[in-house]
Design a protein around this motif. Structure first.
Motif, PDB file in Angstrom:
ATOM      1  N   GLU A 159       0.831  -1.196   0.000  1.00 28.02           N
ATOM      2  CA  GLU A 159       0.000   0.000   0.000  1.00 28.02           C
ATOM      3  C   GLU A 159       0.870   1.252   0.000  1.00 28.02           C
ATOM      4  N   GLY A 160       0.450   2.250  -0.777  1.00 25.20           N
ATOM      5  CA  GLY A 160       1.181   3.506  -0.846  1.00 25.20           C
ATOM      6  C   GLY A 160       0.268   4.699  -0.695  1.00 25.20           C
ATOM      7  N   GLN A 161       0.839   5.830  -0.272  1.00 22.06           N
ATOM      8  CA  GLN A 161       0.091   7.079  -0.115  1.00 22.06           C
ATOM      9  C   GLN A 161       0.940   8.241  -0.614  1.00 22.06           C
ATOM     10  N   LEU A 162       0.250   9.266  -1.094  1.00 18.88           N
ATOM     11  CA  LEU A 162       0.952  10.437  -1.623  1.00 18.88           C
ATOM     12  C   LEU A 162       0.067  11.665  -1.476  1.00 18.88           C
ATOM     13  N   SER A 163       0.659  12.778  -1.042  1.00 17.05           N
ATOM     14  CA  SER A 163      -0.062  14.046  -1.003  1.00 17.05           C
ATOM     15  C   SER A 163       0.928  15.195  -1.043  1.00 17.05           C
ATOM     16  N   VAL A 164       0.415  16.389  -1.330  1.00 17.59           N
ATOM     17  CA  VAL A 164       1.212  17.611  -1.324  1.00 17.59           C
ATOM     18  C   VAL A 164       0.594  18.583  -0.329  1.00 17.59           C
ATOM     19  N   PHE A 165       1.416  19.111   0.547  1.00 19.48           N
ATOM     20  CA  PHE A 165       0.968  20.099   1.535  1.00 19.48           C
ATOM     21  C   PHE A 165       1.677  21.416   1.223  1.00 19.48           C
ATOM     22  N   ASP A 166       0.890  22.455   0.962  1.00 12.56           N
ATOM     23  CA  ASP A 166       1.481  23.720   0.514  1.00 12.56           C
ATOM     24  C   ASP A 166       1.005  24.877   1.391  1.00 12.56           C
ATOM     25  N   PRO A 167       1.786  25.258   2.398  1.00 13.64           N
ATOM     26  CA  PRO A 167       1.361  26.318   3.321  1.00 13.64           C
ATOM     27  C   PRO A 167       1.223  27.686   2.665  1.00 13.64           C
ATOM     28  N   ARG A 168       1.662  27.826   1.419  1.00 17.37           N
ATOM     29  CA  ARG A 168       1.464  29.083   0.697  1.00 17.37           C
ATOM     30  C   ARG A 168      -0.002  29.265   0.293  1.00 17.37           C
ATOM     31  N   GLN A 169      -0.766  28.162   0.305  1.00 18.53           N
ATOM     32  CA  GLN A 169      -2.186  28.210  -0.035  1.00 18.53           C
ATOM     33  C   GLN A 169      -3.007  28.172   1.258  1.00 18.53           C
ATOM     34  N   PRO A 170      -3.852  29.162   1.490  1.00 18.68           N
ATOM     35  CA  PRO A 170      -4.576  29.242   2.756  1.00 18.68           C
ATOM     36  C   PRO A 170      -5.508  28.080   3.040  1.00 18.68           C
ATOM     37  N   THR A 171      -5.950  27.368   1.995  1.00 20.62           N
ATOM     38  CA  THR A 171      -6.867  26.241   2.213  1.00 20.62           C
ATOM     39  C   THR A 171      -6.153  24.902   2.308  1.00 20.62           C
ATOM     40  N   SER A 172      -4.833  24.883   2.115  1.00 17.89           N
ATOM     41  CA  SER A 172      -4.101  23.617   2.113  1.00 17.89           C
ATOM     42  C   SER A 172      -3.953  23.060   3.525  1.00 17.89           C
ATOM     43  N   PRO A 173      -4.260  21.773   3.716  1.00 19.64           N
ATOM     44  CA  PRO A 173      -3.952  21.144   4.997  1.00 19.64           C
ATOM     45  C   PRO A 173      -2.449  20.925   5.121  1.00 19.64           C
ATOM     46  N   CYS A 174      -1.998  20.570   6.312  1.00 20.74           N
ATOM     47  CA  CYS A 174      -0.615  20.129   6.489  1.00 20.74           C
ATOM     48  C   CYS A 174      -0.630  18.652   6.859  1.00 20.74           C
ATOM     49  N   TYR A 175       0.528  18.074   6.980  1.00 20.47           N
ATOM     50  CA  TYR A 175       0.623  16.642   7.300  1.00 20.47           C
ATOM     51  C   TYR A 175      -0.088  16.333   8.617  1.00 20.47           C
ATOM     52  N   HIS A 176       0.046  17.224   9.599  1.00 17.60           N
ATOM     53  CA  HIS A 176      -0.548  16.989  10.911  1.00 17.60           C
ATOM     54  C   HIS A 176      -2.069  17.044  10.859  1.00 17.60           C
ATOM     55  N   CYS A 177      -2.626  17.885   9.978  1.00 13.53           N
ATOM     56  CA  CYS A 177      -4.081  17.927   9.800  1.00 13.53           C
ATOM     57  C   CYS A 177      -4.612  16.541   9.442  1.00 13.53           C
ATOM     58  N   LEU A 178      -3.852  15.836   8.637  1.00  9.63           N
ATOM     59  CA  LEU A 178      -4.294  14.547   8.113  1.00  9.63           C
ATOM     60  C   LEU A 178      -4.027  13.400   9.068  1.00  9.63           C
ATOM     61  N   TYR A 179      -2.839  13.396   9.687  1.00  6.42           N
ATOM     62  CA  TYR A 179      -2.431  12.223  10.457  1.00  6.42           C
ATOM     63  C   TYR A 179      -2.394  12.439  11.965  1.00  6.42           C
ATOM     64  N   GLY A 180      -2.611  13.672  12.435  1.00  5.87           N
ATOM     65  CA  GLY A 180      -2.638  13.901  13.870  1.00  5.87           C
ATOM     66  C   GLY A 180      -1.362  13.456  14.547  1.00  5.87           C
ATOM     67  N   HIS A 181      -1.516  12.685  15.589  1.00  3.20           N
ATOM     68  CA  HIS A 181      -0.357  12.253  16.374  1.00  3.20           C
ATOM     69  C   HIS A 181       0.154  10.876  15.954  1.00  3.20           C
ATOM     70  N   GLY A 182      -0.325  10.361  14.838  1.00  2.00           N
ATOM     71  CA  GLY A 182       0.187   9.090  14.340  1.00  2.00           C
ATOM     72  C   GLY A 182      -0.345   7.910  15.114  1.00  2.00           C
TER      73      GLY A 182
END
Length: 253
Positions: A159-182
């Protein structure tokens, strides 16, 4: 800053320059770009090889590990002769053999908070090719703080996963938004196993996303999580929203 491509570069990158989405202007943007690759293993190998071949002008290579026999099943930038060698040094030799025009910066020791912040601040884009949650969280926090786009990939078992997090975009999530504390039960490839072409696929897609961001074409995977099922050869996409209360990119980090 470079303002032109020489004749050899025009020939070397001609198949890319033929694409109207890239052209000479996009190739010049790649030449003037700097990217940090964190982790030079299964994901970092295709990432580094493709970015070097594509003409990204400066690559910063970060890995504190050495090449091991068990790596060679999937970490295609390294070979049998490089067993026991620093992955950074092994990768450096491989990349310069492909493209001698590259500028390379080496980080051979583990990055702490300060050195991670400095490493991220020195580049235009970061690719997280690491294999543990702690490093991913640290890379994400540094990218959010510096306002640098992050191309994040992961692969384990089939299984694989891929995403782009771009803090230059105000609506972009970050890695922590998605995965929390793991997860407390997080596994590594050395414990759970992984098939080689899967990390090659995820790493190649990471390199593609990086080229799109650096050259300025296409639609990056911002706000989207690509899920790869290697067993059934299926791709699925999930929409990911920014967490307004995120502890990293929220109003009270």
């Amino acid at each position: 800053m470079h303002d032109s491509l020489n004749d050899e570069e025009l020939l070397r990158y001609s198949r890319q320059i033929l694409l109207s989405q890239i052209d000479i202007d996009g190739q010049l943007r790649l030449k003037n770009s700097r990217a940090l690759i964190v982790g030079l293993g299964g994901l970092g190998s295709p990432v580094a090889l493709y970015l070097a071949a594509a003409g990204v002008g400066e690559l910063h290579l970060a890995d504190f590990d050495t090449v091991d026999l068990t790596n060679l099943q999937r970490q295609i930038a390294h070979d049998t002769a490089s067993i026991g060698q620093s992955k950074v040094d092994s990768m450096r030799a491989r990349l310069l053999a492909i493209n001698p025009h590259l500028a390379l910066q080496a980080h051979r020791t583990a990055l702490d908070v300060d050195s991670m912040a400095a490493a991220v601040a020195a580049v235009d884009l970061v690719l997280d090719c690491s294999d543990n949650f702690g490093t991913r969280e640290a890379v994400n926090a540094a990218c959010v703080a510096a306002g640098k786009p992050l191309v994040s990939g992961a692969a384990i078992r089939l299984e694989g996963q891929l995403s782009v997090f771009d803090p230059r975009q105000p609506t972009s999530p970050c890695y922590h938004c998605l995965y929390g504390h793991g997860s407390e039960a997080e596994l590594t490839c050395s414990e759970a196993g992984v098939v080689g072409p899967l990390v090659g696929l995820v790493g190649s897609l990471q390199a593609l996303e990086a080229l799109k961001l650096l050259a300025g074409f296409g639609e990056p995977l911002v706000g989207r999580l690509l899920l790869i099922d290697a067993l059934g050869s299926r791709f699925r996409e999930l929409r990911v929203k920014r967490d307004p209360a995120c502890a990293v990119c929220g109003p009270h980090p």
